[in-house]
Design a protein around this motif. Structure first.
Motif, PDB file in Angstrom:
ATOM      1  N   VAL A 357       2.485   5.704   1.164  1.00  0.00           N
ATOM      2  CA  VAL A 357       1.260   5.489   2.221  1.00  0.00           C
ATOM      3  C   VAL A 357       1.284   6.729   3.089  1.00  0.00           C
ATOM      4  CG1 VAL A 357       0.362   3.999   3.917  1.00  0.00           C
ATOM      5  CG2 VAL A 357       1.547   3.022   1.994  1.00  0.00           C
ATOM      6  N   THR A 390      -4.622   4.860   0.235  1.00  0.00           N
ATOM      7  CA  THR A 390      -3.244   4.744   0.324  1.00  0.00           C
ATOM      8  C   THR A 390      -3.096   3.519   1.093  1.00  0.00           C
ATOM      9  OG1 THR A 390      -2.605   6.444   1.489  1.00  0.00           O
ATOM     10  CG2 THR A 390      -2.777   6.953  -0.725  1.00  0.00           C
ATOM     11  N   LEU A 391      -3.465   3.627   2.345  1.00  0.00           N
ATOM     12  CA  LEU A 391      -3.098   2.632   3.473  1.00  0.00           C
ATOM     13  C   LEU A 391      -3.667   1.366   3.208  1.00  0.00           C
ATOM     14  CD1 LEU A 391      -1.466   2.160   5.869  1.00  0.00           C
ATOM     15  CD2 LEU A 391      -3.341   3.037   7.261  1.00  0.00           C
ATOM     16  N   GLY A 395      -1.602  -0.532   0.649  1.00  0.00           N
ATOM     17  CA  GLY A 395      -1.042  -1.312   1.811  1.00  0.00           C
ATOM     18  C   GLY A 395      -1.502  -2.714   1.561  1.00  0.00           C
TER      19      GLY A 395
END
Length: 401
Positions: A357, A390-391, A395
């Motif tokens: 992340v 990504t987050l 996530g």
């Protein structure tokens, strides 16, 4: 500075947005970094808010030192030593592979990106984020060793990536690149930065030994990152590694220097500071999004989305390929490695692969680019896009899973 009624209303909206993020994160038990990125994105499209531009030098000097120091301080030296091989392979090898992959693909397929600008983008998006990765990965219930590896990687890859970032920015600004000069400056940056961090850490440690007052000690801890970063930067070595080094050094010696009350006070202080600094970073980029998109109006929406998807894919795929290979290949080739560290279950490298992340450090590095840097707005936009993918993407899959 004089605030008009309109300016005060704008400030009120910003503070209310921050308060709302705090409440939502607490009530819904969501990872705070997810709120940062979504809140920053929303701020960019609230009508009437000003187009805010933070001077690039301020980002590096004001924001990075406390972030780097706190990440290093809370990373256990014993965990670093115990997991040095996988952490080094991730923090050095995976960072270099990601930078190279993004640089090659971005230069080949994104219009207008020079080699230096493409590799700068690669350096910016190559480090993982300690706060975001740790918050997300702990919700999966990963083993302690996996958490330690991810935390250690996030600490060391910040230093590696930002040293490479400094080299790439220098090449882009100068317009020339020499492998010999770059290698020499890289070694000088690393050795000098670590040396300054240790020297300043020793001095701070001697001072704190003679103090028994929680507010004073916490204030000195907050200043320590700056006390190492600024002199290192002034003499031309890595301020980033200096801040990381003093963080690790003081984290090791702090239990001998402080009382339990001081440590509790310091832990609460750093939790708040880290939260606020990350929130500030995403608020700043959110306030700049409209202006950035306006300046990128020469590029079509489809091309911007395609470029963002391409860079995000390279960042994710590079890690997904790197982690399993360098988890199992050394054990296959070297019996000594296999005996000391047997084959882990496949779920471990899978979790580490998916924990790449990106967050505040990448964003700070992008915002710190000089205003006249080639394709600066595009790099900031692509960096924010990689963080978003990504987050929120990786996530949320971890949180939901």
């Amino acid at each position: 500075m004089h605030f008009t009624a309109h300016g005060e209303l704008q400030l009120l909206i910003l503070l209310a947005a921050l308060a709302a993020m705090l409440v939502i994160a607490a009530v819904w038990r969501l990872p705070a970094p997810l709120l940062f990125v979504s809140g920053g994105l929303a701020l960019g499209f609230i009508p009437g808010l000003p187009h805010f531009q933070l001077p690039p030098d301020v980002v590096l000097v004001a924001i990075l030192p406390p972030l780097l120091y706190s990440s290093a301080f809370f990373t256990g030296l014993r965990d670093l030593r115990a997991n040095l091989r996988p952490i080094t392979l991730l923090a050095v090898g995976c960072v270099v592979a990601t930078m190279a992959g993004v640089g090659l693909i971005a230069h080949a397929y994104i219009s207008g990106l020079s080699w230096a600008a493409a590799f700068t983008l690669g350096a910016v998006v190559s480090p993982t984020d300690a706060l975001a990765a740790t918050e997300v990965i702990r919700r999966v219930g990963a083993p302690r060793r996996i958490v330690a590896i991810i935390e250690g990687e996030s600490l060391l890859n910040d230093g590696v990536a930002l040293v490479l970032y400094k080299t790439a920015v220098g090449a882009a600004v100068a317009g020339t690149f020499s492998l010999w000069n770059a290698s020499w400056h890289l070694v000088l940056n690393v050795v000098g930065g670590i040396g300054v961090g240790l020297a300043v850490g020793y001095v701070v440690r001697q001072i704190r030994r003679r103090i028994d007052d929680a507010p004073t000690e916490v204030a000195l801890a907050f200043l320590s990152g700056y006390l190492a970063y600024l002199p290192a930067s002034a003499i031309g070595v890595s301020g980033v590694l200096a801040a990381v080094t003093i963080g690790v050094y003081m984290g090791w010696y702090t239990p001998q220097l402080t009382t339990g009350l001081t440590r509790l006070t310091g832990n609460a202080f750093w939790e708040i500071v880290t939260f606020m600094v990350n929130a500030l970073l995403f608020a700043v980029v959110g306030l700049q999004l409209n202006g950035i998109l306006d300046r990128l109006s020469g590029r079509s929406t489809a091309s911007l989305i395609g470029d963002a998807a391409l860079v995000s894919a390279v960042v994710i795929v590079a890690r997904v390929i790197w982690v399993p290979i360098f988890t199992y290949v050394p054990r296959v080739l070297f019996s000594r490695v296999r005996e000391r560290d047997p084959y882990p279950p496949w779920q471990w490298p899978a979790v580490v692969s998916w924990a790449g992340v990106r967050g505040g450090v990448s964003l700070a590095a992008a915002l710190a680019l000089p205003t006249n840097f080639p394709e600066r707005d595009l790099i900031v936009f692509l960096t924010f896009s990689v963080i978003l993918v990504t987050l929120v993407g990786q996530g949320l899959t971890c949180v939901v899973g």
